[in-house]
Design an enzyme around this catalytic site. Structure first.
Site, PDB file in Angstrom:
ATOM      1  N   LYS A 208       0.848  -1.196   0.000  1.00 36.10           N
ATOM      2  CA  LYS A 208       0.000   0.000   0.000  1.00 36.10           C
ATOM      3  C   LYS A 208       0.881   1.243   0.000  1.00 36.10           C
ATOM      4  CE  LYS A 208       0.787   1.600   4.356  1.00 36.10           C
ATOM      5  NZ  LYS A 208       1.384   2.935   4.665  1.00 36.10           N
TER       6      LYS A 208
ATOM      7  N   ASP B 245      -2.470  -1.360  10.322  1.00 35.64           N
ATOM      8  CA  ASP B 245      -2.593  -1.389   8.861  1.00 35.64           C
ATOM      9  C   ASP B 245      -3.279  -2.648   8.344  1.00 35.64           C
ATOM     10  OD1 ASP B 245      -1.402   1.069   8.427  1.00 35.64           O
ATOM     11  OD2 ASP B 245       0.595   0.243   8.077  1.00 35.64           O
TER      12      ASP B 245
END
Length: 334
Positions: free
Chosen positions: A10, A137
């Site tokens: 990401k 996350d």
């Protein structure tokens, strides 16, 4: 039976540090985007009640401190089936300690893979709850796509029409529905110096030292900033394909003066022809530039490769994707 799961990296298109939460963590307002740069995890069931991990990177721990092992142990405990075993093979493509959530994505992939391999039957909401317990996350790494992320990062809202909410795995949902969620068409030129590393706790601690006097303190103030992000120019641009505003990462201002490669890399990326935006991802030290399409990113890599190589950077060209950790049906064997 064996299963293969892809674990995408990401980047942060927006990272705003709002203030401190009662639990001591920072309250964040972010936009996260998954990429097609991905690790690959292969899962094989075993009859010895052992969870073992091997990796093609000898510098990565494969012991109980690895999020893959932690996720497997948690999933097995929640299932109440201590006799379950698995051998996990990790092929590592995402750089380690790079601000790209590689470890979190591997952990999310483990939840997806072993839930399927062991036939646990946990729902997407169940997996989200486990991911949230394992790391800030990791819920995003389950959902993937383009998400507004609040709280510590675990509270998510899809930024684009057609993508799943944060309580489900976009990858798993797309396999069931056959839908093609919206995804930004950006090409991404991603760089990292292999000798550079940044401690995330250090970065947030330094942010508090330097910016703490400006932290917001009330939930009402936090929500005002969340709403400003929801209705702001970045989300509007992502939805409509208009010009991108300058990207914000509050940790970049903290890390750039302290980590030499971050300043050097940002300066190089800002020279890239046709770059739409340049920023650091997460707490760094990975850096990226966005382009209108993949061809633009490839052209920029060609234009900058000599200087990037001379400066010691590793370089990847990537695309944005709409999926988080997801099974690969064609590579799963009976």
């Amino acid at each position: 039976m064996t299963l293969t799961v892809e674990a995408p990296a990401k980047i942060n298109l927006h990272l705003e540090v709002l203030g401190l939460r009662p639990d001591g963590y920072h309250e964040l307002a972010m936009v996260m985007q998954s990429l097609d740069l991905a690790d690959s995890l292969r899962f094989a069931s075993t009859a010895d009640a052992a969870i073992t991990l091997e990796c093609d990177r000898p510098d990565l721990s494969t012991g109980s401190d690895n999020l893959i092992v932690k996720a497997a142990v948690m999933l097995r405990a929640r299932a109440g089936l201590p006799e379950l075993g698995a051998h996990i093979t990790l092929s590592k493509r995402i750089p380690i300690g790079a601000g790209l959530a590689g470890g979190s994505s591997d952990g999310a992939a483990t939840l997806v893979g072993l839930n399927a391999l062991w036939g646990c039957g946990f729902s997407a909401a169940d997996l989200h709850a486990m991911a949230q317990a394992l790391g800030s996350d990791m819920p995003f790494c389950l959902a993937g796509g383009t998400q507004l992320c609040f709280g510590r990062g675990e509270v998510m809202e899809p930024a684009l029409a057609g993508q799943t909410s944060g309580s489900a795995s976009a990858g798993a949902a797309s396999l069931v529905s056959g839908a093609a969620p919206a995804v930004p068409r950006f090409g991404v030129l991603l760089i990292k110096h292999p000798e550079a590393s940044v401690s995330t706790p250090w970065a947030f601690g330094r942010c508090r030292d330097l910016r703490g006097d400006f932290y917001l303190e009330t939930e009402a103030d936090f929500e005002q900033r969340r709403q400003a992000l929801r209705q702001g120019p970045l989300v509007a641009s992502l939805a409509a394909g208009g010009p991108l505003p300058a990207l914000r990462n509050d940790l970049q201002a903290v890390v750039e003066p302290e980590v030499a490669s971050v300043g050097v890399g940002l300066a190089l990326l800002r020279r890239a022809p046709a770059a739409l935006a340049v920023a650091m991802s997460g707490s760094g030290p990975s850096l990226f530039a966005l382009f209108a399409d993949a061809a633009g990113a490839e052209a920029a890599r060609s234009a900058l490769i000599d200087d990037l190589t001379t400066a010691g950077f590793e370089v990847w060209c990537c695309r944005c994707t709409a999926s988080g950790a997801s099974l690969e049906p064609s590579r799963n064997d009976p």
